[in-house]
Design an enzyme around this catalytic site. Structure first.
Site, PDB file in Angstrom:
ATOM      1  N   ASN A  70      49.545  57.163  67.021  1.00 36.63           N
ATOM      2  CA  ASN A  70      50.117  56.558  65.801  1.00 36.63           C
ATOM      3  C   ASN A  70      49.659  55.119  65.557  1.00 36.63           C
ATOM      4  OD1 ASN A  70      51.701  55.718  67.939  1.00 36.63           O
ATOM      5  ND2 ASN A  70      53.639  55.892  66.844  1.00 36.63           N
ATOM      6  N   GLU A 119      57.034  53.456  77.376  1.00 37.03           N
ATOM      7  CA  GLU A 119      57.509  53.258  75.999  1.00 37.03           C
ATOM      8  C   GLU A 119      57.640  54.645  75.400  1.00 37.03           C
ATOM      9  OE1 GLU A 119      58.515  50.584  74.871  1.00 37.03           O
ATOM     10  OE2 GLU A 119      57.583  49.061  76.143  1.00 37.03           O
ATOM     11  N   CYS A 169      57.781  55.137  66.695  1.00 37.71           N
ATOM     12  CA  CYS A 169      58.992  55.327  67.510  1.00 37.71           C
ATOM     13  C   CYS A 169      60.077  54.359  67.049  1.00 37.71           C
ATOM     14  CB  CYS A 169      58.677  55.156  68.986  1.00 37.71           C
ATOM     15  SG  CYS A 169      57.791  53.645  69.336  1.00 37.71           S
ATOM     16  N   GLU A 182      56.909  45.390  76.842  1.00 41.86           N
ATOM     17  CA  GLU A 182      55.525  45.019  76.549  1.00 41.86           C
ATOM     18  C   GLU A 182      55.534  43.835  75.605  1.00 41.86           C
ATOM     19  OE1 GLU A 182      53.768  48.839  75.248  1.00 41.86           O
ATOM     20  OE2 GLU A 182      52.775  48.854  77.184  1.00 41.86           O
TER      21      GLU A 182
END
Ligand code: ADP
Length: 506
Positions: free
Chosen positions: A179, A278, A312, A486
């Site tokens: 994505n 993640e 997400c 992150e």
């Protein structure tokens, strides 16, 4: 009772590549299509290739190497061999490489954006936004590389001293999704390179081209051979599992689905690899009665339509206070229905295709399910006829909490609105999910905003804003949305080990 989904009246721009096609061919021609192993571009063992598909047509763009498990192991061996030399490189040199790569990303932003649009579908303007965002991770971590600090401490009983050193974790395995094909790569490679870790990176098979172009840039920026190795493949599990289980890598950083994340965590347990995860989200977006409705609609539009909802962080469940739900739905519907849909290369297009047919089918299924359970379609609601994997911006109101989209990620341009009456009720509903990545809250009441932000079980909260991603902020989730952060000032810690050296003075 089953209700028929209305046929979309969304206007669709032409899907035929016209003026841009010569440039598209040139951009595709320029990108490497082989594996990057030990600083060399090479074919997969046996010469196998996989097809890269243009989601706006379903046609084949080009073919890239389809790595075997042996190719994967060769890439990991190259990363292992390069590790000691790279760990010894000065932080300033590592920072300079990241800075040069940042500059090259900007110099080539137009071609890189077109390449990304071709393989992933997002409109070129959004692809450019992603390249700029991706480049920021390199700029951010170039700074962090020279600020890795340690400590020196006197033991509580006196006498001995503690020296606290930070060292690179070692060779890393990095797995990224389709994505955000560039930004999810730089978000991992930036801190890995800054910390002095070598890596094998595996992009999603749908979008290998952006990563291959990034590999070329890193080599041009002066990254030593073997520090970053790129493995493109169709069979991710088959190629990556032996690398994880070999124990030669010391860390896995993964961005993708919770389902695959759990499989990888189990695999990592065998050799006790460090992990950063993640994973999926199911973001609630809450609009209280005291919010500025215009601002909330703009925020919802950003939280829903960024990347066509294929994020997400996308607002998956939109809770609006019952006193303003109708107005909010109408205004959001007006905004979303005016977004032109088409091939991302066409000027003015704001909604590209979804990544593939499976994604289009899933969105169709989820919308049908919600409508069957009583939701009303305010705009959109069905996939258009014709080539490509398009789905129009869709707004549903009165979505039942029992609808599948209440518990599953939609990953498409569908805004699901449910109304609520009290703060306690909506916070409980928002938290009623195994996921906990991000939540968005719209209110002008300071006390309420802090009370609700603290009560939400998520790693991130957007207060009166629909986008939280920022390389300088810690991105990550709680519960089944992941482990670790992150970006931000702690992002580099994921790639560093702490070593304590005890020193006797007398
Ligand atoms: P999505 O459903 O969004 O494609 P996935 O979790 O399936 O998310 O994919 C994210 C990344 O993980 C991709 O690079 C994909 O190839 C990779 N992947 C999928 N399955 C596995 C697996 N079993 N082992 C390692 N990587 C995997």
């Amino acid at each position: 009772m089953s209700t028929q989904v209305t046929k979309s009246d969304q206007s669709r721009a032409s899907t035929q590549p016209v003026a841009g096609s010569a440039r598209e061919a040139a951009v595709l021609e320029a990108v490497p299509t082989q594996l990057l192993i030990g600083g060399q571009w090479r074919d997969a063992e046996g010469g196998a290739t996989l097809e890269v598909i243009d989601p706006s047509t379903g046609g084949v763009l080009c073919e890239v190497a389809d790595a075997t498990p042996a190719d994967g192991m060769a890439a990991l061996d190259a990363a292992v061999a390069a590790q000691p030399g790279f760990a010894a490189m000065s932080p300033r040199e590592r920072a300079d490489i990241l800075t040069r790569a940042f500059e090259l990303l900007h110099e080539r932003i137009d071609d890189l954006a077109l390449l990304m649009t071709l393989e992933m579908g997002k409109p070129v303007a959004e692809a450019k936004g992603e390249i700029a965002y991706a480049a920021e991770f390199f700029r951010h971590f170039a700074g962090e590389a020279t600020r890795i600090s340690g400590g020196y401490q006197t033991a509580p009983a006196g006498g001995a001293r503690f020296l606290i050193a930070r060292q690179p974790v070692g060779p890393c395995l990095l797995i990224t999704p389709w994505n955000f094909p560039m930004a999810m790569g730089t978000r991992k490679l930036g801190p890995a390179i800054a910390a002095g870790c070598t890596s094998v990176i595996k992009p999603a098979h749908q979008t290998p081209l952006s990563m291959l172009a990034l590999g070329q840039i890193l080599l041009e920026a002066g990254l030593p051979e073997g520090v970053v190795n790129i493995v493109t493949c169709q069979g991710a599990g088959k190629v990556m599992e032996p690398l994880i289980r070999s124990g030669k890598a010391r860390k896995l950083s993964f961005t993708g689905s919770t389902k695959v994340g759990k499989i990888l965590l189990e695999q990592c347990a065998e050799k006790v690899l460090r992990t950063s995860m993640e994973l999926g989200g199911n973001a609630p977006l809450i609009v209280f009665e005291d919010a500025d409705v215009e601002e909330a609609v703009a925020g919802a539009l950003a939280a829903k339509m960024r990347n066509m909802g294929e994020a997400c962080t996308a607002a998956n469940r939109i809770y609006v206070h019952e006193s303003i739900a109708e107005e909010f739905g109408r205004r959001l519907g007006e905004e979303m229905s005016s977004m032109p849909m088409g091939r991302g290369t066409e000027p003015g297009v704001r909604v590209g295709p979804l990544i593939d047919e499976a994604a289009q089918d899933k969105v169709t299924e989820l919308v049908t399910d919600a409508v069957d359970r009583g939701a009303t379609v305010l705009t959109g609601g069905s996939a258009p006829e014709g080539e490509g994997f398009f789905y129009p911006p869709t707004v549903l109101s009165g979505v039942s909490p029992e609808a599948r989209m209440g518990s599953e990620e939609i990953f498409g341009p569908v805004a699901a609105i449910t109304s609520f009456s009290t703060e306690d009720e909506v916070v409980a509903a928002a938290n009623d999910t195994p996921f906990g990545l991000v939540a968005y809250v719209f209110t002008n009441d300071l006390r309420r905003s802090l009370r609700v932000a603290e009560a939400l079980e998520t790693g991130m909260v957007g207060l009166n804003q629909g986008v939280v991603s920022n390389p300088a902020a810690p991105f990550g989730g709680v519960k089944e949305s992941g482990l670790g952060r992150e970006g931000g000032d702690t992002g580099i810690d994921e790639f560093l080990e702490t070593k304590y050296i005890g020193i006797a003075l007398a």
